[in-house]
Design a protein around this motif. Structure first.
Motif, PDB file in Angstrom:
ATOM      1  N   GLN A 796      -8.304   4.944   4.040  1.00 20.07           N
ATOM      2  CA  GLN A 796      -9.466   4.106   3.761  1.00 20.07           C
ATOM      3  C   GLN A 796      -9.021   2.873   2.958  1.00 20.07           C
ATOM      4  OE1 GLN A 796     -12.654   6.234   1.947  1.00 20.07           O
ATOM      5  NE2 GLN A 796     -13.851   4.395   1.503  1.00 20.07           N
ATOM      6  N   LYS A 797      -9.505   1.685   3.362  1.00 18.55           N
ATOM      7  CA  LYS A 797      -8.988   0.448   2.783  1.00 18.55           C
ATOM      8  C   LYS A 797      -9.782  -0.038   1.579  1.00 18.55           C
ATOM      9  CE  LYS A 797      -6.976  -1.156   7.151  1.00 18.55           C
ATOM     10  NZ  LYS A 797      -6.926  -2.221   8.157  1.00 18.55           N
ATOM     11  N   ASP A 798     -11.045   0.266   1.498  1.00 11.79           N
ATOM     12  CA  ASP A 798     -11.888  -0.332   0.467  1.00 11.79           C
ATOM     13  C   ASP A 798     -12.503   0.719  -0.456  1.00 11.79           C
ATOM     14  OD1 ASP A 798     -11.512  -2.973   1.381  1.00 11.79           O
ATOM     15  OD2 ASP A 798     -12.902  -2.577   3.024  1.00 11.79           O
ATOM     16  N   ALA A 834      -0.036  11.873  -4.944  1.00 14.38           N
ATOM     17  CA  ALA A 834       0.538  10.528  -5.027  1.00 14.38           C
ATOM     18  C   ALA A 834       0.073   9.668  -3.860  1.00 14.38           C
ATOM     19  CB  ALA A 834       2.067  10.624  -5.061  1.00 14.38           C
ATOM     20  N   ASP A 835       0.085  10.229  -2.674  1.00  8.30           N
ATOM     21  CA  ASP A 835      -0.412   9.486  -1.509  1.00  8.30           C
ATOM     22  C   ASP A 835      -1.874   9.102  -1.687  1.00  8.30           C
ATOM     23  OD1 ASP A 835       2.000   9.545  -0.227  1.00  8.30           O
ATOM     24  OD2 ASP A 835       1.543  11.347   0.962  1.00  8.30           O
ATOM     25  N   HIS A 836      -2.621   9.981  -2.294  1.00  6.34           N
ATOM     26  CA  HIS A 836      -4.041   9.672  -2.506  1.00  6.34           C
ATOM     27  C   HIS A 836      -4.210   8.524  -3.502  1.00  6.34           C
ATOM     28  CE1 HIS A 836      -8.328  10.122  -2.768  1.00  6.34           C
ATOM     29  NE2 HIS A 836      -8.251  10.266  -4.083  1.00  6.34           N
ATOM     30  N   ILE A 837      -3.395   8.546  -4.559  1.00  7.38           N
ATOM     31  CA  ILE A 837      -3.453   7.444  -5.529  1.00  7.38           C
ATOM     32  C   ILE A 837      -3.104   6.130  -4.833  1.00  7.38           C
ATOM     33  CG2 ILE A 837      -2.407   6.495  -7.635  1.00  7.38           C
ATOM     34  CD1 ILE A 837      -1.947   9.419  -8.537  1.00  7.38           C
ATOM     35  N   LEU A 838      -2.118   6.180  -3.954  1.00  7.44           N
ATOM     36  CA  LEU A 838      -1.739   4.987  -3.203  1.00  7.44           C
ATOM     37  C   LEU A 838      -2.909   4.477  -2.365  1.00  7.44           C
ATOM     38  CD1 LEU A 838       0.473   3.003  -2.325  1.00  7.44           C
ATOM     39  CD2 LEU A 838       1.111   4.642  -0.521  1.00  7.44           C
ATOM     40  N   SER A 843      -6.584  -1.916  -1.722  1.00 10.68           N
ATOM     41  CA  SER A 843      -7.304  -3.199  -1.698  1.00 10.68           C
ATOM     42  C   SER A 843      -6.951  -4.014  -2.935  1.00 10.68           C
ATOM     43  CB  SER A 843      -8.806  -2.966  -1.639  1.00 10.68           C
ATOM     44  OG  SER A 843      -9.282  -2.445  -2.848  1.00 10.68           O
ATOM     45  N   GLU A 844      -7.012  -5.315  -2.807  1.00 10.07           N
ATOM     46  CA  GLU A 844      -6.682  -6.197  -3.924  1.00 10.07           C
ATOM     47  C   GLU A 844      -7.656  -5.999  -5.072  1.00 10.07           C
ATOM     48  OE1 GLU A 844      -6.172 -10.969  -4.885  1.00 10.07           O
ATOM     49  OE2 GLU A 844      -6.302 -10.255  -2.818  1.00 10.07           O
ATOM     50  N   LYS A 845      -8.924  -5.793  -4.739  1.00 15.16           N
ATOM     51  CA  LYS A 845      -9.929  -5.585  -5.776  1.00 15.16           C
ATOM     52  C   LYS A 845      -9.624  -4.335  -6.594  1.00 15.16           C
ATOM     53  CE  LYS A 845     -14.909  -5.113  -6.428  1.00 15.16           C
ATOM     54  NZ  LYS A 845     -16.236  -5.032  -5.754  1.00 15.16           N
ATOM     55  N   SER A 887       2.171  -7.168  -7.484  1.00 14.52           N
ATOM     56  CA  SER A 887       1.634  -8.487  -7.159  1.00 14.52           C
ATOM     57  C   SER A 887       0.630  -8.972  -8.188  1.00 14.52           C
ATOM     58  CB  SER A 887       0.973  -8.457  -5.780  1.00 14.52           C
ATOM     59  OG  SER A 887      -0.105  -7.515  -5.794  1.00 14.52           O
ATOM     60  N   GLN A 888       0.038  -8.040  -8.948  1.00 12.27           N
ATOM     61  CA  GLN A 888      -0.962  -8.437  -9.933  1.00 12.27           C
ATOM     62  C   GLN A 888      -0.308  -8.960 -11.215  1.00 12.27           C
ATOM     63  OE1 GLN A 888      -4.133  -8.516  -9.013  1.00 12.27           O
ATOM     64  NE2 GLN A 888      -3.456  -7.672  -7.045  1.00 12.27           N
ATOM     65  N   ALA A 889       0.935  -8.488 -11.500  1.00 16.33           N
ATOM     66  CA  ALA A 889       1.699  -8.952 -12.663  1.00 16.33           C
ATOM     67  C   ALA A 889       0.901  -8.857 -13.956  1.00 16.33           C
ATOM     68  CB  ALA A 889       2.193 -10.392 -12.444  1.00 16.33           C
ATOM     69  N   ILE A 890       0.102  -7.825 -14.050  1.00 12.46           N
ATOM     70  CA  ILE A 890      -0.703  -7.662 -15.253  1.00 12.46           C
ATOM     71  C   ILE A 890       0.148  -7.187 -16.416  1.00 12.46           C
ATOM     72  CG2 ILE A 890      -2.695  -6.463 -16.251  1.00 12.46           C
ATOM     73  CD1 ILE A 890      -3.413  -8.471 -14.123  1.00 12.46           C
ATOM     74  N   GLU A 891       1.166  -6.359 -16.105  1.00 17.02           N
ATOM     75  CA  GLU A 891       2.013  -5.794 -17.150  1.00 17.02           C
ATOM     76  C   GLU A 891       3.479  -6.172 -16.862  1.00 17.02           C
ATOM     77  OE1 GLU A 891       0.640  -1.672 -18.492  1.00 17.02           O
ATOM     78  OE2 GLU A 891      -0.121  -1.795 -16.434  1.00 17.02           O
ATOM     79  N   PRO A 892       3.863  -7.418 -17.075  1.00 18.46           N
ATOM     80  CA  PRO A 892       5.233  -7.866 -16.721  1.00 18.46           C
ATOM     81  C   PRO A 892       6.322  -7.091 -17.455  1.00 18.46           C
ATOM     82  CG  PRO A 892       4.085  -9.502 -18.076  1.00 18.46           C
ATOM     83  CD  PRO A 892       3.069  -8.493 -17.669  1.00 18.46           C
TER      84      PRO A 892
END
Length: 896
Positions: A796-798, A834-838, A843-845, A887-892
């Motif tokens: 599921q994507k969203d 782990a797959d479920h967390i993935l 989605s980017e959101k 890609s979010q770079a929130i925690e560099p």
């Protein structure tokens, strides 16, 4: 048909020669013909195909009439009775029995045939027979000193013939030529104790048949000879000496003629009333209690029932309609509309008849009699609702009964208050005067069971409409109940959990419970009543009742109403009770959590929940459950139902989710204070997650399953799964709903029916194999439907992430999905999680939401070994999650 044709020809020949034969020869030829006729009838299974059946019936009935008269003429009564017996008895094979059997069969054919029998003079002759059989018992024989018995077959045929004849008005009219009808009626009223016992019931049946077919002429005839008057006088003489069931049987016959005649003429009713008939009924009905011999169970009940039924019917017999004043006390329910319309014909017009019922109830303590009278009153109301008002504004039966109801047997009390309750529930009318008297019963508490039943009646009314909340507050009932509950709460507090002699047993305890329910009902939807409760200083006393499961539901309802005016006070009480509860008080915790969930449904309560340490309080419940779900269970947890423990986890997480829902302040508070980490720590100590050091990691998985397949295998198939694994999956399933913000939804509030497992430690292993197959699938052992909802499709994507902190909790528990001896299965589950967390962060959101929650840091600290070891089965799934979040770079710093 050939047989019937032959008989028809033979009878035709008889018809042709009969006018030329003397009477004896006619009789002989007919008697020769009848055996052939009866044989044909028997062979044709009762079907008569005979063209001249009406003429045959007339001829046979005339000859039988002549034979009866011949045996009666000129003989004394006892001798005539013996002659009739000899004429009609079957065992003597006499002509009379043949004639009787033929008439018996012919009287059941058709109406025209029956009219021919009636016109033969037989009705009057049979009445003479019945009079003799009833009034003169068989004499004892000289041989053995015992009375001979009546032939039952002959008796049955005689009674059936009379029933067929006398149910027709024409048959009753034929009786009037003789005087035996009034003689028989009077005999039943004067000779009941001296008559032939075997003819009592048959005589009663025949007279009831005649009663239902009365005509104007028959009524005039009975009135002319003062039949009812004489019968009443005779019954008065027997009323004190005759056994109670016998006097009821005799009176019921006379009352039948009075009641059945009324639609034709009121003459017999008037005669009954003017000759103290109602006083006779009252005397006889009261004997059912105080008579010397009394009644055995069910003995004579049918006749007593019949008298009461007829007396009930007589209440509507009268020429003058009673007037309804229309004096309605207010307030009344919105649906009440009292505008007397045209009479239904079933309104009360005869107060004398009703006064008998009323007087008997007031003076009797016989359970059956009192209950039957209450049922009769209910029937009268059902005929026409206006009857309630006609009676209450004249004789006031219910008003007066309320004064004495505490003296009646318990079953009578219950029925009485149900009757009062029906006035409100069925008629939508509030009888204020009656309610005041019921409140007085509650206040005085003369008889505890009566008080309890009265209060249950008021409770049922209160639930009908909010108007009662105002009525019972203004009348002082609410204040009275609060004062009584304060007194009981002090007693409970002093007892400090010990048994209070007398108070906490039976009716007294049930009375306390109903008082609490009543207060709860009065406060629901009524802020004013809730303020009254608070102003009375009752809150500290009300919460004392929480400890007893018998009182808890109503107590929580009261406290929930309190939250409407003060959320902080409610939260303080409930969260305080949760924190102070012991490990063994699981049901108390569950009940408190369910109540809390109902209040948290209102966003206005969230702030009070936070300020009253609600989050810490709920998490403390989880920390107190350390080791509760270990396999096998030990200590206290071994005696507790496994499903109860899962319920407690479920409702605790529900409460937290509800408090976080759409509340940024609470969400920020929970995140900033590290409560998600605390939740993960507490869940990890429940006993189903691994906490004992290194794990034996297999290199490569023999089998891989998605979570959808895994959950289906765990709960919906017969594949055996270890208990620890199922517990882990349940908890992760709860957390997944929490991630999506759906755990608190209304569909989750379905009651969980707990099934306490009483399996001892000794037989635990023996039952384990069976439980693995049926756990969570038995009726009564189910979590809410939402708890079964599969975690969505991993592709599921969203997927919307509402509480990202819950994802961190899942990550912290991920490496703890392990059990020695199940290493292959453990690693398979870890990879599935782990797959479920993935799938959650595709989605980017979702990635934007979850990165701010410290997920990367959590993965580094919780899954450090798997990230460093390239051969670890979890290494690749975790790296993929990192790649998604990079890609979010929130925690560099974490990424470096």
């Amino acid at each position: 048909s050939l047989q019937w044709e032959t008989l028809a020809r033979q009878f035709l020949e008889y018809e042709q020669v009969a006018p030329f034969l003397i009477a004896e020869e006619q009789k002989r030829r007919l008697l020769d013909f009848l055996p052939l006729f009866l044989k044909a009838w028997e062979q044709c299974a009762g079907m008569i195909v005979f063209p001249n059946v009406q003429l045959l019936a007339s001829e046979v009935a005339k000859i039988l009439t002549k034979e009866i008269k011949k045996n009666l003429n000129g003989k004394p009564a006892e001798e005539a009775r013996l002659a009739l017996e000899q004429l009609l008895q079957q065992k003597r094979e006499v002509d009379g029995h043949l004639l009787l059997k033929s008439v018996y069969l012919l009287s059941q054919t058709d109406m025209r045939t029956l009219w021919n029998i009636i016109g033969s003079g037989l009705p009057a002759a049979l009445m003479q027979c019945l009079y003799l059989f009833f009034t003169f018992p068989l004499k004892k024989s000289s041989d053995d000193g015992e009375a001979s018995e009546d032939d039952p077959q002959t008796q049955d045929m005689l009674v059936q013939i009379m029933h067929n004849i006398y149910k027709e008005e024409q048959g009753v009219e034929e009786l009037l030529a003789a005087d035996k009808l009034q003689s028989l009626i009077i005999a039943t009223a004067s000779l009941w104790d001296q008559c032939n016992p075997s003819w009592k019931v048959p005589t009663g049946r025949v007279l009831r048949t005649i009663s239902k077919a009365q005509t104007k002429n028959s009524i005039v005839y009975l009135q002319a000879v003062d039949c009812i008057k004489i019968a009443i006088q005779n019954l008065y003489k027997l009323a004190d000496t005759l056994p109670a069931n016998d006097i009821c049987e005799a009176v019921s016959i006379i009352l039948c003629f009075v009641k059945d005649s009324y639609p034709v003429s009121s003459a017999l009713l008037t005669e009954f009333e003017t000759n103290d008939g109602y006083q006779l009924l009252l005397k006889i009905l009261l004997r059912q209690v105080w008579g010397c011999e009394g009644l055995q169970e069910n003995e004579g009940d049918s006749y007593l029932e019949e008298i009461l039924d007829m007396l009930t019917c007589l209440t509507t017999c009268g020429k003058t309609e009673l007037k309804v004043s229309g004096n309605i006390a207010h307030p009344q329910l919105p649906h009440f509309d009292f505008e007397p319309t045209q009479s239904s014909g079933m309104t009360v017009k005869n107060l004398q008849a009703f006064q008998v019922l009323q007087s008997v109830f007031q003076r009797s303590n016989d359970v059956r009699l009192c209950r039957r009278i209450l049922a009769a009153i209910g029937t009268i109301w059902a005929w026409d609702a206006v009857n309630f008002f006609l009676l209450e504004w004249t004789l006031q039966p219910i008003n007066q009964f309320t004064d004495i109801i505490h003296l009646k047997p318990h079953t009578v009390q219950v029925q009485f208050f149900k009757l009062v309750e029906s006035v409100v529930l069925d008629m939508s009318y509030i009888p204020h005067e009656i309610l005041k008297k019921i409140q007085y019963l509650v206040k005085e508490n003369i008889e505890p069971f009566c008080t309890l039943t009265a209060l249950q009646c008021l409770l049922s009314m209160t639930k009908k409409d909010l108007l009662f909340s105002d009525i019972f507050r203004d009348s002082g009932l609410l204040g009275l109940l609060l004062a009584l509950l304060r007194k009981q709460a002090k007693i409970l507090r002093k007892s400090a959990g010990t048994q209070v002699p007398g108070l906490e047993e039976g009716t007294e305890k049930e009375l306390n419970a109903v008082m609490l329910k009543m207060v709860a009902a009065l406060t629901v939807g009524s802020v004013r009543n809730t303020v009254v409760l608070k102003d009375y200083g009752m809150v500290p006393y009300i919460k004392i009742f929480l400890d007893d499961e018998c009182y808890r539901s109503a107590t929580l309802s009261i406290l929930e109403q309190l939250s409407v005016i003060n959320y902080e006070e409610y939260m303080s009480i409930v969260i305080g009770a949760l924190c102070s509860s012991t490990q063994g008080e699981l049901q108390l915790k569950l009940d408190l959590l369910k109540s809390l969930l109902r209040i948290l449904d209102s966003p206005k309560s969230h702030s009070a929940f936070r300020t009253c340490s609600g989050f810490n309080g709920l998490l403390s419940l989880l920390s107190d459950m350390e080791g509760a779900l270990q396999d096998p269970p030990s200590g206290l947890w071994a005696t507790v139902g496994h499903n109860c423990l899962l319920e407690l986890v479920f409702y605790t997480l529900q409460g937290i989710t509800a408090a976080l829902h759409l509340d940024p302040v609470n969400s920020n508070f929970f995140q900033k204070n590290g409560l998600f980490e605390k939740m993960a720590e507490d869940l990890g100590t429940l006993g189903c997650f691994w906490t004992q050091g290194e794990q034996q990691i297999p290199r490569g998985l023999e089998k891989t399953r998605t979570f959808a397949e895994f959950l289906d295998a765990a709960f919906c198939s017969s594949e055996p799964f270890p208990r620890w694994l199922k517990n882990c999956i349940w908890i992760l399933n709860f957390l997944d709903h929490m991630v999506k913000g759906t755990l608190h939804l209304e569909s989750c509030f379905k009651e969980i029916q707990t099934e306490v497992e009483e399996t001892s430690r000794n037989d635990w292993e023996e039952s384990q194999a069976q439980e693995e197959h049926v756990a969570f699938k038995r009726p009564g052992n189910k979590l809410p439907a939402s708890a079964y909802t599969p975690w969505g499709n991993p592709e599921q994507k969203d997927t919307a992430i509402v509480h990202p902190g819950a994802v961190c909790v899942i990550v912290r528990l991920l490496p703890k999905l392990y059990k020695e001896g199940h290493s292959q299965l453990s690693q398979e589950i870890q990879c599935a999680v782990a797959d479920h967390i993935l799938s959650l962060v595709k989605s980017e959101k979702s990635r934007q939401v979850v990165c701010g929650s410290g997920l990367l840091s959590t993965m580094l600290t919780s899954c450090h070994d798997a990230l460093r070891d390239e051969n670890h089965p979890l290494h690749l799934p975790l790296i993929r999650i990192f790649e998604k979040l990079a890609s979010q770079a929130i925690e560099p710093d974490v990424l470096r």
